[in-house]
Motif scaffolding. Structure first.
Motif, PDB file in Angstrom:
ATOM      1  N   GLU A 154      11.258   9.890 -10.299  1.00 12.45           N
ATOM      2  CA  GLU A 154      10.578  10.153  -9.028  1.00 12.45           C
ATOM      3  C   GLU A 154      10.453  11.659  -8.771  1.00 12.45           C
ATOM      4  O   GLU A 154      11.412  12.414  -8.948  1.00 12.45           O
ATOM      5  CB  GLU A 154      11.322   9.490  -7.875  1.00 12.45           C
ATOM      6  N   HIS A 184       3.385   4.962 -10.945  1.00 11.73           N
ATOM      7  CA  HIS A 184       3.094   4.736  -9.532  1.00 11.73           C
ATOM      8  C   HIS A 184       2.793   6.068  -8.850  1.00 11.73           C
ATOM      9  O   HIS A 184       3.467   7.076  -9.106  1.00 11.73           O
ATOM     10  CB  HIS A 184       4.284   4.080  -8.832  1.00 11.73           C
ATOM     11  N   TYR A 185       1.803   6.043  -7.933  1.00  7.91           N
ATOM     12  CA  TYR A 185       1.431   7.243  -7.180  1.00  7.91           C
ATOM     13  C   TYR A 185       1.230   6.848  -5.718  1.00  7.91           C
ATOM     14  O   TYR A 185       0.314   6.084  -5.398  1.00  7.91           O
ATOM     15  CB  TYR A 185       0.150   7.854  -7.745  1.00  7.91           C
ATOM     16  N   LEU A 186       2.084   7.369  -4.833  1.00 13.76           N
ATOM     17  CA  LEU A 186       2.025   7.053  -3.412  1.00 13.76           C
ATOM     18  C   LEU A 186       1.503   8.273  -2.662  1.00 13.76           C
ATOM     19  O   LEU A 186       2.136   9.335  -2.648  1.00 13.76           O
ATOM     20  CB  LEU A 186       3.406   6.659  -2.897  1.00 13.76           C
ATOM     21  N   GLU A 192      -1.145   3.430  -2.393  1.00 18.07           N
ATOM     22  CA  GLU A 192      -0.398   3.508  -3.650  1.00 18.07           C
ATOM     23  C   GLU A 192      -1.307   3.042  -4.790  1.00 18.07           C
ATOM     24  O   GLU A 192      -1.835   1.927  -4.753  1.00 18.07           O
ATOM     25  CB  GLU A 192       0.864   2.654  -3.627  1.00 18.07           C
ATOM     26  N   THR A 194      -1.724   2.703  -9.131  1.00 17.74           N
ATOM     27  CA  THR A 194      -0.917   2.582 -10.346  1.00 17.74           C
ATOM     28  C   THR A 194      -1.785   2.790 -11.576  1.00 17.74           C
ATOM     29  O   THR A 194      -3.001   2.614 -11.540  1.00 17.74           O
ATOM     30  CB  THR A 194      -0.232   1.208 -10.438  1.00 17.74           C
TER      31      THR A 194
END
Length: 250
Positions: A154, A184-186, A192, A194
């Motif tokens: 993270e 994953h990209y928030l 979000e 992916t």
């Protein structure tokens, strides 16, 4: 697999923000300078950082990538006009057109065995005799996937507009030599996204055998960006420099 970092415009921006110039880029530029190579191919060029630098140093650079959004980002960068940008893959390479070819950013791990074989034969056809092929991949002996999980990976990525994207990687159970992963990209707006990949890890013997079968001679194999031997140092890489052998006359 959905390689969103190259195909989704929002993820392309994230990818570009995170891939700053580093030791690996310096390494490739030094290798390029080791021998005369006026005509250079950057296959799987992504957003074009290395291709633009090579062109800026006076090389005639052709940069090829199958992902249109990544190429769009590359074309917008300063110095991009010096590069010949082509949307495509190894199937479209011209014959005997290059003195050196690069596959960087662990591109080889994204290729299936069939694609890898096809790419090597196409690259041999695209290179002149004694032309060099330079590529990098992670050394499976280091088992890098064992450290892939949210807690370990993270991180925050700051975009050009100052917004922050929280990113992390998770992996599924390896299937033989293939490791499925999800990135994953928030975003700050709550979206979000992916990106998925199935990474194929090849050890040094596999790489040597495949190169030999495609008409290459292995010149050097390094284990890190300081040109350490494989297995030494902490980079956990397999960085290969191969030379195109003369074609067999029938």
């Amino acid at each position: 697999m959905w390689h969103g970092e190259y195909r989704d415009p929002r993820l392309v921006e994230v990818y570009d923000a995170e891939r700053v110039w580093g030791w690996e880029h310096d390494f490739f530029m030094r290798v390029l300078a080791d021998r005369m190579a006026p005509r250079v191919l950057d296959l799987g060029c992504g957003t074009g950082q290395l291709a633009i630098r090579m062109a800026g140093d006076g090389h005639d650079v052709t940069a090829v990538d199958p992902a249109g959004p990544a190429l769009d980002a590359a074309r917008r960068k300063p110095g991009a006009a010096r590069v010949r940008w082509i949307q495509g893959s190894f199937e479209t390479l011209p014959s005997q057109a290059f003195d050196a070819a690069f596959l960087t950013g662990h591109v080889v791990q994204h290729l299936s065995d069939q694609e890898w074989t096809g790419a090597l034969h196409a690259l041999r056809e695209a290179l002149v005799t004694d032309g060099r092929l330079i590529f990098d991949g992670q050394d499976p002996a280091h088992r890098p996937w064992e450290g892939w999980g949210r807690e370990a990976t993270e991180r925050g990525i700051v975009l050009d507009d100052g917004s922050l994207v929280l990113a992390w990687t998770e992996r599924a159970k390896p299937e033989g030599d293939v490791v499925p992963v999800v990135h994953h990209y928030l975003f700050e707006d709550g979206v979000e996204l992916t990106s998925t990949a199935a990474l194929r890890f090849r050890d040094e013997d596999e790489l040597r055998d495949a190169l030999r079968a495609a008409g290459f001679r292995v010149d050097q194999v390094y284990g890190g960006w300081g040109r350490e031997p494989p297995g030494l140092g902490h980079d956990g890489e397999l960085i290969v420099i191969a030379v195109a052998e003369p074609r067999m006359v029938r």
